[in-house]
Scaffold this active site. Structure first.
Site, PDB file in Angstrom:
ATOM      1  N   ARG A  57      42.196  38.078  33.652  1.00  0.00           N
ATOM      2  CA  ARG A  57      42.292  38.353  35.094  1.00  0.00           C
ATOM      3  C   ARG A  57      43.275  39.490  35.377  1.00  0.00           C
ATOM      4  O   ARG A  57      43.146  40.188  36.367  1.00  0.00           O
ATOM      5  CB  ARG A  57      42.686  37.086  35.873  1.00  0.00           C
ATOM      6  CG  ARG A  57      41.499  36.167  36.133  1.00  0.00           C
ATOM      7  CD  ARG A  57      41.885  34.957  36.970  1.00  0.00           C
ATOM      8  NE  ARG A  57      40.699  34.188  37.351  1.00  0.00           N
ATOM      9  CZ  ARG A  57      40.718  32.960  37.842  1.00  0.00           C
ATOM     10  NH1 ARG A  57      41.874  32.331  38.008  1.00  0.00           N
ATOM     11  NH2 ARG A  57      39.604  32.349  38.180  1.00  0.00           N
ATOM     12  N   LYS A  87      38.724  20.594  37.444  1.00  0.00           N
ATOM     13  CA  LYS A  87      38.891  20.579  38.906  1.00  0.00           C
ATOM     14  C   LYS A  87      37.737  19.794  39.534  1.00  0.00           C
ATOM     15  O   LYS A  87      36.936  20.321  40.311  1.00  0.00           O
ATOM     16  CB  LYS A  87      38.874  22.001  39.461  1.00  0.00           C
ATOM     17  CG  LYS A  87      40.161  22.793  39.248  1.00  0.00           C
ATOM     18  CD  LYS A  87      40.033  24.166  39.899  1.00  0.00           C
ATOM     19  CE  LYS A  87      41.241  25.038  39.638  1.00  0.00           C
ATOM     20  NZ  LYS A  87      41.031  26.416  40.087  1.00  0.00           N
ATOM     21  N   GLY A 113      38.671  31.315  35.094  1.00  0.00           N
ATOM     22  CA  GLY A 113      39.837  31.589  34.254  1.00  0.00           C
ATOM     23  C   GLY A 113      39.770  30.848  32.925  1.00  0.00           C
ATOM     24  O   GLY A 113      39.883  31.455  31.851  1.00  0.00           O
ATOM     25  N   GLY A 160      35.386  28.679  40.733  1.00  0.00           N
ATOM     26  CA  GLY A 160      34.912  28.000  41.946  1.00  0.00           C
ATOM     27  C   GLY A 160      34.214  28.966  42.894  1.00  0.00           C
ATOM     28  O   GLY A 160      33.165  28.651  43.477  1.00  0.00           O
TER      29      GLY A 160
END
Ligand code: 3PG
Ligand code: MG
Length: 410
Positions: A36, A198, A355, A378
């Site tokens: 990133r 998540k 990520g 997401g």
């Protein structure tokens, strides 16, 4: 899709607020995957050439609106500096207030400062207008280069844009252009692999993916909630009992929508979660009470492979096991090899995003074997639903209202 790009705003000598996503994988205070950060270099180099004063804004993890030392962005200073070949990067101990003001005032043309985690303030996630205005007051121009956070209508994503000329950074531009072109003519059947930890925020997204996807392969902690919903005892595995009903609904809707859901059939379980802990492979009907699932099993992987062989396009978000801890990376690594090989054989076009997912593919040595790697997890899943993400909507809107060159001198 039209939106203002770096060329469309007057940047020479300006103080630029650059929204980035520095929510990178870290372990023990060290960045374990800098993708990133590296992907920000085209934007950073462009701004440096324009002699901008660069103010990096980012969130890290989910501190819940308060200061959490382990979620400070301070350790990212060295990682960003290293990515820039050792260029000095300064740090502002807060993203607003006098500390932020001082840090920005000190900048000379071509200097970079990273401000502390935006999510230490509850106003960020609330999209608070006053907070956004205060952030905006720190700069002349707002550049959003955080496609991976643009599904959040947070102050630093959508709010700031109300007060400043805006444009997309190079990474945002690339993500929108490449994802758009690959998926606008995506060959069917399309399969999605969804895993990761998540669960609460991503499980609900699956409901909307049933329409677009032909196959939905579920792994990682996400799978445990589905197994629970099917009546399996998942022992001490991470799961979200409050989302059992959603999982049940997804399983039922999938039949109606002709989306095949593929769940693990066996799991790797441990009694104590630590590197090289002794582990067992068990059937999903026989997860022992005191055990935790840490990976999907070898038979599941065969089932995943067969499902992927029926697909022409595959998208992947979320590792299928606790890949950071060896040997629980086995199925994620093998799955990366399966998708990479099918891609190499031109049987599949593959996009992986997020990520941790990108980090897992790097770890597997398969990152170059995929058709495209998105930095977004997401956000990528929400984008797949066909939604215009709030952060992207702001950019598109900026174009139509002429919120670009004319105001850039303001
Ligand atoms: C991500 O890692 O996907 C982004 O940084 C967004 O994080 P969030 O899901 O905590 O908003
Ligand atoms: Mg993440």
């Amino acid at each position: 899709m039209k939106f203002p790009k770096l060329e469309d705003v007057d940047l020479a000598g300006k103080t630029v607020l650059l929204r980035t996503d520095l929510n990178v994988p870290m372990q023990g205070g060290k960045v374990t995957d800098n993708t990133r950060i590296m992907r920000l270099l085209p934007t950073l180099n462009y701004l440096l050439k324009k002699k901008c004063r660069i103010v990096l804004l980012s969130h890290f993890d989910r501190p819940g609106g308060k200061f959490v030392p382990s979620m400070s962005l301070a350790p990212l200073v060295d990682a960003v500096s290293e990515a820039l070949g050792g260029k000095k990067v300064q740090f502002g101990v807060d993203c607003i207030g006098p500390a932020a003001r001082d840090a920005v005032d000190k900048l000379k043309p071509g200097d970079i400062v990273l401000l502390e985690n935006l999510r230490f303030h509850p106003e960020e996630e609330k999209g608070d207008v006053r907070f956004a205005r205060e952030l905006a007051s720190l700069g002349d121009v707002f550049i959003n280069d955080a496609f991976s956070a643009s599904h959040r209508a947070h102050a630093s994503i959508t709010g700031i844009a109300q007060f400043l000329p805006v444009a997309a950074g190079r990474l945002m531009q690339e993500e929108l252009e490449v994802l758009g072109s690959i998926l606008s003519d995506a060959k069917k059947p399309i399969g999605a692999i969804v895993g990761g930890s998540k669960v609460s925020t991503k499980l609900a997204l699956l409901e909307n993916l049933l329409t677009t996807m032909d196959v939905l392969i579920i792994g990682g902690a996400m799978a445990n909630t589905f197994l629970l919903a099917q009546g399996h005892d998942v022992g001490k595995s991470i799961c979200e009992p409050s989302m059992k009903a959603t999982a049940k609904r997804i399983l039922k809707d999938a039949e109606k929508k002709k989306c095949r859901i593929v769940l693990p059939t066996d799991l790797v379980v441990v009694q104590q979660f630590k590197a090289h802990a002794s582990c067992r492979v068990v059937d999903i009907n026989a997860i022992p009470e005191n055990y935790t699932a840490v990976d999907v099993g070898p038979y599941s992987l065969q089932v995943y492979r067969e499902a992927l062989q029926t697909c022409k396009t595959a998208v992947w978000n979320g590792p299928v096991g606790a890949f950071e801890t060896s040997p629980f990376d086995a199925s994620t690594v093998n799955l990366a090899r399966i998708v990479g090989k099918l891609t190499g054989q031109k049987k599949l076009r593959s996009i992986a995003g997020g990520g941790d997912t990108v980090s897992a593919l790097m770890h597997a040595g398969m990152a170059d074997s995929f058709s495209y790697l998105s930095t977004a997890g997401g956000a990528f899943l929400e984008w797949l639903e066909g939604k215009t993400l709030p952060g992207v909507a702001v950019l598109i809107h900026a174009k139509t209202t002429g919120n670009t060159k004319s105001k850039a001198h303001g």
